[in-house]
Design a protein around this motif. Sequence first.
Motif, PDB file in Angstrom:
ATOM      1  N   SER A   4       0.789  -1.124  -0.073  1.00 27.20           N
ATOM      2  CA  SER A   4       0.004  -0.111  -0.089  1.00 27.20           C
ATOM      3  C   SER A   4       0.904   1.299  -0.001  1.00 27.20           C
ATOM      4  O   SER A   4       1.766   1.163   0.600  1.00 27.20           O
ATOM      5  N   ARG A   5       0.419   2.306  -0.763  1.00 23.20           N
ATOM      6  CA  ARG A   5       1.041   3.621  -0.932  1.00 23.20           C
ATOM      7  C   ARG A   5       0.812   4.233   0.318  1.00 23.20           C
ATOM      8  O   ARG A   5      -0.217   4.365   0.832  1.00 23.20           O
ATOM      9  N   THR A   7       2.268   7.853   3.082  1.00 25.79           N
ATOM     10  CA  THR A   7       3.282   9.021   3.250  1.00 25.79           C
ATOM     11  C   THR A   7       4.104   8.743   4.276  1.00 25.79           C
ATOM     12  O   THR A   7       3.811   7.589   4.865  1.00 25.79           O
ATOM     13  N   ARG A  12      -2.186   6.485   4.662  1.00 27.22           N
ATOM     14  CA  ARG A  12      -2.519   5.617   3.338  1.00 27.22           C
ATOM     15  C   ARG A  12      -2.564   6.794   2.072  1.00 27.22           C
ATOM     16  O   ARG A  12      -3.545   7.525   2.363  1.00 27.22           O
ATOM     17  N   TYR A  17       2.227   0.348  -4.583  1.00 27.90           N
ATOM     18  CA  TYR A  17       3.594   0.651  -5.345  1.00 27.90           C
ATOM     19  C   TYR A  17       3.431  -0.434  -6.538  1.00 27.90           C
ATOM     20  O   TYR A  17       3.521  -1.721  -6.327  1.00 27.90           O
ATOM     21  N   THR A  20       9.449  -1.063  -6.566  1.00 25.47           N
ATOM     22  CA  THR A  20      10.502  -0.574  -5.450  1.00 25.47           C
ATOM     23  C   THR A  20      11.729   0.134  -5.832  1.00 25.47           C
ATOM     24  O   THR A  20      12.272  -0.331  -7.058  1.00 25.47           O
TER      25      THR A  20
END
Length: 103
Positions: A4-5, A7, A12, A17, A20
């Motif tokens: 999960s993307r 900050t 969330r 992504y 990597t």
Amino acid sequence: MGESRMTPSGRRLGGVYDKTYVSMSMVRKESVELDEALERCYESIRQHGDFIRSLVETGGEVEFYVSAFLNGLCGFEFDSSFISRMAVTGMGISIELYPKEGG
């Protein structure tokens, strides 16, 4: 990849992504010969050659990405031995050159 993307604070963002990215400093703010610096870095990671090859063979990309800040006319050479060792691992080399402003 696939996580999960978020900050940096952990909030969330939605989505996952798709790749990597890992970055490590080789040399910072030192005058060096590029080929010699890359050779030293290669020697420090070559024991992980099988892992690097497996990443490349499964669709990943591994490269030395170099940002070089130039003080004047510069050049470098990679000898055939170094190129051969890099080719065996599957790693690429990307070099971004930044000439001194006004130079």
